[in-house]
Design a protein around this motif. Structure first.
Motif, mmCIF file in Angstrom:
data_model
loop_
_atom_site.group_PDB
_atom_site.id
_atom_site.type_symbol
_atom_site.label_atom_id
_atom_site.label_comp_id
_atom_site.label_asym_id
_atom_site.label_seq_id
_atom_site.Cartn_x
_atom_site.Cartn_y
_atom_site.Cartn_z
ATOM 1 N N MET A 179 40.858 36.941 45.207
ATOM 2 C CA MET A 179 40.013 37.427 44.122
ATOM 3 C C MET A 179 38.693 36.652 44.063
ATOM 4 O O MET A 179 37.627 37.238 43.852
ATOM 5 C CB MET A 179 40.757 37.337 42.794
ATOM 6 C CG MET A 179 41.952 38.283 42.704
ATOM 7 S SD MET A 179 42.861 38.154 41.150
ATOM 8 C CE MET A 179 41.681 38.876 40.007
ATOM 9 N N ALA A 237 43.417 42.014 36.349
ATOM 10 C CA ALA A 237 43.443 40.641 36.861
ATOM 11 C C ALA A 237 44.629 39.879 36.277
ATOM 12 O O ALA A 237 45.309 39.115 36.988
ATOM 13 C CB ALA A 237 42.128 39.935 36.526
ATOM 14 N N ALA A 249 45.054 43.294 41.920
ATOM 15 C CA ALA A 249 43.955 42.370 42.210
ATOM 16 C C ALA A 249 42.795 43.089 42.878
ATOM 17 O O ALA A 249 41.622 42.910 42.507
ATOM 18 C CB ALA A 249 44.458 41.236 43.101
#
Length: 477
Positions: free
Chosen positions: A295, A273, A228
């Motif tokens: 995020m 991601a 992330a």
């Protein structure tokens, strides 16, 4: 007999980047909503898209990274008295100043109006201007095949397959180095920053839970959080291209230097991601929520918040604190509110240290590129850092009186002793930042600083002794 001109493609050939994607990311940083609106509205119309993005954000073409082999080729051609022409699918408003800056021909071929100068359209324009075989052409991708076929000499940059096909056709081919490497891409992930995610172990240390199952869950959480964080580092670097190129050290980053194409970075962002969120979903719903929030907050920081004085430091502290919350969510360990109240001001102080270091090491009195701080802010940053140090030590002291601390630590007064090396470490970090004697990232510096690591280990050792853990680990309990 006139000397044949040398025609250079721009994106990926003369430049080690692509001006369309440069414009897109510069637009996201300047006016994200207008940029996204233009991108979706003109997604199927490249010429209109390039025109719209060029209007949103003018590029600093003088900062764009140039391919040294292609620049050398252009310089030799100029010395021979040849015309060196830029012919690009990028918008003419960007290609013209690029040619002017590098003192190339005033004649520029580029996208304008409804005409997207790419592939066959570029080939037709060059043949109309110079005739078949009336020019040499340097390109870097299969889309340039139509132009190479019409050129006298084909200069191929980093595309071995196309070079082979052209030789099979009987064309005169000269290859130039280009392309990117996996090593450079991995460097853009900033793997050295993954050390920050050791903070996910903090709830385990605070709760004295060192079972294999708990440690394994924490390690999986670290992998997810590292993916992330790296995905956001990619976005941050793409948004900061201009600011990084103006920075004495950051100009060497993979995207700023052109070592890795922007398109590759965008694809890597999607992959990282997906890995982060997928692994988080497997671990626990609460952990998925923390990773998703991290995020989103990081994206907001990259897009807007990092340019807001003082807000940026508070967000940085929050992002570090979220790592501790993530460790608790991944392992199911309860985290005392005092631990979070202790952690946040620590990272608030370190955020100030980061800005202090940048300002101290800055080569001019101008405000930091992409930030709102200048050297006059150093005293205020020092004061806030000092407040963070005091607040964290007070929170830790108050924690020693909680039911959890009384249950975990048999010798309460030793917790207070453990605060001494802790305070020494924090004050030392602030002092080093003030004098510019550490790296730009205080967390990464702390993980390599032997004296600082010694102070942290001293504090942890005292706390372990207070809890009787050394006796248990050595089988003496």
């Amino acid at each position: 007999m006139s000397v044949k001109p040398l025609v250079l493609d721009v994106d990926g050939t003369f430049l080690r980047t692509d001006m369309l994607f440069e414009c897109f990311w510069a637009g996201l940083g300047r006016d994200p909503w207008a940029t996204l609106r233009a991108s979706f509205s003109h997604f199927t119309d490249p010429a209109a898209l390039k025109t719209a993005l060029a209007e949103i954000t003018p590029l600093r073409t003088d900062l764009l990274p140039v391919s040294e082999p292609v620049r050398d080729l252009a310089n030799r051609a100029l010395e021979e008295g040849r015309e060196v022409v830029l012919a690009s699918a990028s918008h003419i408003s960007q290609v013209k100043p690029l040619a002017e800056h590098h003192e190339l021909s005033e004649r520029v071929l580029a996208t304008q109006g409804m005409s997207n100068l790419r592939g066959y359209a570029k080939a037709d324009a060059l043949v109309e201007l110079y005739g078949e075989g009336g020019f040499d052409y340097a390109g870097n991708a299969p889309v340039d095949m139509a132009i190479w076929k019409q050129a006298d000499v084909a200069y191929v940059v980093g595309d071995e397959k196309s070079a082979g096909e052209l030789r099979d056709m009987g064309k005169e081919v000269r290859e130039l180095p280009g392309g990117w490497t996996a090593k450079s891409l991995i460097k853009s992930f900033r793997p050295h920053q993954w050390v920050k995610n050791i903070l996910l172990f903090l709830p385990l240390i605070a709760a004295h839970d060192f079972s294999f199952g708990t440690i394994f869950l924490a390690l999986l959480g670290i992998v997810s959080f590292s993916a992330a964080a790296s995905s956001i580092y990619l976005v941050n670097d793409l948004l900061d291209l201009e600011a990084d190129r103006l920075h004495v050290k950051k100009c060497k980053r993979p995207f700023a230097s052109g070592a890795v194409p922007i398109q590759v970075g965008m694809a890597a962002f999607v992959g990282l991601a997906a890995l982060a969120l997928g692994l988080a979903a497997i671990l626990a719903p609460a952990f998925l929520g923390v990773v998703a929030f991290y995020m989103l907050l990081s994206l907001a920081y990259s897009l807007k918040l990092k340019r807001m004085r003082w807000v940026d430091i508070a967000v940085l502290a929050s992002l570090y604190t979220l790592r501790v919350v993530a460790g608790a969510a991944a392992t199911g360990i309860y985290v005392s509110g005092y631990l979070l109240v202790f952690i946040f001001p620590v990272f608030l102080a370190l955020g100030c240290v980061k800005r202090l270091t940048e300002l101290t090491l800055a080569t001019s009195d101008d405000r930091l590129p992409g930030r709102g701080y200048g050297r006059p802010d150093r005293p205020d940053l020092l004061n806030v850092a000092g407040l963070g140090v005091v607040a964290s030590l007070v929170a830790f002291f108050l924690y020693s009186f909680t039911d959890q601390a009384i249950e975990l630590y048999k010798t309460q007064w030793l917790i207070w002793v453990a605060e001494l090396p802790m305070a020494w470490w924090m004050i030392r970090m602030v002092r080093l930042g003030w004098y510019g004697k550490q790296d730009y990232d205080p967390i990464v510096f702390a993980m390599k600083d032997k004296r600082g690591i010694g102070l942290m280990l001293m504090s942890i050792s005292i706390m372990f002794y207070a809890a009787g853990l050394w006796h248990n680990l050595m089988g003496l309990g």
